[in-house]
Design a protein around this motif. Structure first.
Motif, PDB file in Angstrom:
ATOM      1  N   ARG A   5       5.087  61.715 -51.353  1.00 42.07           N
ATOM      2  CA  ARG A   5       5.357  62.183 -49.989  1.00 42.07           C
ATOM      3  C   ARG A   5       5.621  61.000 -49.061  1.00 42.07           C
ATOM      4  O   ARG A   5       5.421  59.850 -49.435  1.00 42.07           O
ATOM      5  N   GLU A   6       5.953  61.316 -47.829  1.00 40.59           N
ATOM      6  CA  GLU A   6       6.274  60.276 -46.845  1.00 40.59           C
ATOM      7  C   GLU A   6       5.102  59.305 -46.609  1.00 40.59           C
ATOM      8  O   GLU A   6       5.287  58.100 -46.558  1.00 40.59           O
ATOM      9  N   PHE A 118       4.259  53.262 -47.638  1.00 38.33           N
ATOM     10  CA  PHE A 118       4.720  54.638 -47.395  1.00 38.33           C
ATOM     11  C   PHE A 118       6.244  54.713 -47.392  1.00 38.33           C
ATOM     12  O   PHE A 118       6.938  53.711 -47.576  1.00 38.33           O
ATOM     13  N   GLY A 119       6.745  55.938 -47.151  1.00 37.24           N
ATOM     14  CA  GLY A 119       8.187  56.150 -47.002  1.00 37.24           C
ATOM     15  C   GLY A 119       8.953  55.757 -48.248  1.00 37.24           C
ATOM     16  O   GLY A 119       8.606  56.148 -49.367  1.00 37.24           O
ATOM     17  N   TYR A 292       6.520  57.462 -30.162  1.00 37.38           N
ATOM     18  CA  TYR A 292       7.049  57.120 -31.485  1.00 37.38           C
ATOM     19  C   TYR A 292       6.923  58.314 -32.432  1.00 37.38           C
ATOM     20  O   TYR A 292       6.435  59.374 -32.063  1.00 37.38           O
ATOM     21  N   LYS A 293       7.353  58.087 -33.666  1.00 37.34           N
ATOM     22  CA  LYS A 293       7.347  59.148 -34.682  1.00 37.34           C
ATOM     23  C   LYS A 293       5.926  59.606 -35.006  1.00 37.34           C
ATOM     24  O   LYS A 293       4.990  58.813 -34.974  1.00 37.34           O
ATOM     25  N   SER A 297       0.993  56.607 -40.855  1.00 37.26           N
ATOM     26  CA  SER A 297       1.605  55.359 -41.334  1.00 37.26           C
ATOM     27  C   SER A 297       2.598  54.812 -40.303  1.00 37.26           C
ATOM     28  O   SER A 297       2.603  53.615 -40.008  1.00 37.26           O
ATOM     29  N   ASN A 298       3.422  55.712 -39.756  1.00 40.67           N
ATOM     30  CA  ASN A 298       4.391  55.291 -38.732  1.00 40.67           C
ATOM     31  C   ASN A 298       3.696  54.638 -37.545  1.00 40.67           C
ATOM     32  O   ASN A 298       4.138  53.616 -37.024  1.00 40.67           O
ATOM     33  N   LEU A 299       2.608  55.266 -37.090  1.00 41.20           N
ATOM     34  CA  LEU A 299       1.918  54.763 -35.898  1.00 41.20           C
ATOM     35  C   LEU A 299       1.271  53.403 -36.159  1.00 41.20           C
ATOM     36  O   LEU A 299       1.294  52.532 -35.296  1.00 41.20           O
TER      37      LEU A 299
END
Length: 452
Positions: A5-6, A118-119, A292-293, A297-299
């Motif tokens: 997953r992402e 991630f990603g 932000y997104k 993980s993005n944060l």
């Protein structure tokens, strides 16, 4: 759906996460980690210790030594990256957890060089594992570390000033792993705390361990009413928190407003689902507020990039770099909330000063993995020339899906990175307008679906 997953790896025990798949994951991950040592912990699910052995076999086959910490919350696993263990600092950590998913699920949250893995990295890892032969078995190489005690000591030292504060605290561990550290921290700080569902039990016999869902808060609300001044509830791996007062269920974006009150002009990162009230109020106070997104993980990545003091998700992930390490930790967030009370801040009073808005919960629109991103692109296209009766658009933000700013509020539509759904949310200073925005955007989604 793929287990890759992402933000993490997640799947059903035995059916998807089994000896072969997990050993391969460990072996493939070993090649992405530069140093020799990897710290690994696990949650309360009955199959977590089994997956630990499979993962260890793969990491060992890839030349890594595992620092094993046993049953711990996810934040304790993250914490090990910032500590020395008899002269050893791990180069990576892996947490075996199904988080708030049903009990047959499990998964891995991965940190490499203190940053989320991630990603695209996870998707590429998945392809590598699928093409791989089973690694050859080697001798087991695990060093046991007592991460739990070190973490408890750290928290007790950092919050000595709260010792014996008179606030009556009630809390619900949801039979997740918060219960292995929280009671001891409260006890050593001589706090007046009463817990329910504290015993870790991966079958989650009392309620599902997701504090963002109202029905899971029924028991803790009843206890708060009878015996508490403030209540806290945790998800299965203790990286998400719910904070309840007698008047409010304080969501992550409002928590960020409260937490930032005693920070000097902080930089705060929020996700696209956060209330406009949060962004406006932070800006009014002289803070630097960044949208932000969505996604923990993005944060974390964005926080590092902009050197932020704090970040939050509406769902209750709260990340402190101010006086801490910059990851999401519901235990630490608990103590920082108690600190606000200790300093005399009236949580309900502060929230009452904010502009009143009417907002929907997250509304999920079922679709498919193949269609979800295509629908978002089509919605963006339709918004360039919206129907005549569509509410007036002030501007749009495309950081994650599309957030449409209207005259009296906003609407969001984005594709979930973890499930085959679109996520929508609406907010306005006027309840009828919020409903109007919801109806207008939903009909646009339907138009986009039909056109594909």
């Amino acid at each position: 759906m793929s287990i890759y997953r992402e933000y993490d790896i997640r799947g059903i025990f035995e059916k998807e996460l089994n000896k072969e798949s997990v050993t391969k994951i460990g072996y493939a991950l070993a090649s992405k980690i530069s140093g020799k040592y990897v710290s690994v912990g696990y949650d309360a699910r009955s199959h977590s210790p089994i997956l630990f052995e499979y993962l260890v076999a793969g990491l060992n086959a890839g030349g890594k030594t595992v620092l094993g910490m046993g049953l711990v919350p996810t934040p304790v696993n993250y914490f090990t990256n910032y500590q020395e263990w008899d002269g050893i600092t791990p180069s990576a950590s892996i947490m075996i957890t199904g988080s708030h998913n049903p009990s047959e699920y499990n998964g891995f949250k991965i940190t490499v060089d203190k940053a989320p893995f991630f990603g695209e990295d996870i998707y590429a890892l998945g392809e590598e594992c699928e093409a791989m032969e089973m690694p050859k078995a080697v001798e087991r190489d695990v060093i046991e570390i007592d991460a739990k005690s070190r973490y408890i000591d750290f928290m007790v030292d950092a919050f000595q000033h709260l010792k014996a504060m008179p606030t009556k605290i009630v809390y619900d561990c949801g039979n997740g792993v918060a219960g292995v550290v929280l009671p001891k921290i409260f006890e050593r700080l001589q706090l007046h705390a009463k817990g329910i569902y504290v015993e870790p039990d991966g079958t989650f016999p009392n309620h599902h361990p997701d504090p963002s869902v109202e029905k899971n808060l029924v028991d803790i609300k009843a206890l708060l009413e009878k015996e508490g001044d403030i209540a806290f509830a945790y998800d299965g791996d203790a990286d998400r928190i719910a904070v309840l007062t007698h008047k409010n269920n304080i969501k992550g974006d409002m928590m960020a407003l409260l937490y930032s009150m005693n920070m000097d002009k902080p930089t705060v990162v929020g996700e696209v689902k956060c209330s406009q009230v949060m962004y406006d109020e932070l800006t009014r106070r002289g803070a630097n507020a960044i949208m932000y997104k969505t996604g923990h993980s993005n944060l974390k990545v964005k926080m590092k990039e902009v050197n932020a003091d704090l970040a939050c998700e509406v769902s209750g992930h709260v990340f402190f770099k101010n006086r801490y390490f910059g990851y999401d930790d519901a235990i630490y967030a608990t103590l920082r909330m108690l600190e606000l009370l200790y300093e005399g801040i009236d949580l309900d009073g502060e929230l009452a000063k904010l502009p009143q808005v009417f907002s929907t919960e997250e509304i999920k629109v079922e679709t498919t993995e193949e269609q979800k991103f295509k629908i978002i692109e089509k919605v963006k296209e339709l918004l360039k020339n919206p129907p005549a009766d569509f509410p007036h658009i002030k501007d749009m933000i495309f950081v994650d899906g599309v957030r449409i700013n209207f005259e009296k509020g906003w609407g969001l539509v984005r594709a979930s990175n973890t499930t085959p759904v679109l996520v929508t949310r609406f907010e306005s200073t006027d309840a009828q307008e919020a409903k109007r925005y919801e109806d207008a955007v939903n009909s646009l989604i339907e138009m986009a679906k039909k056109s594909l």
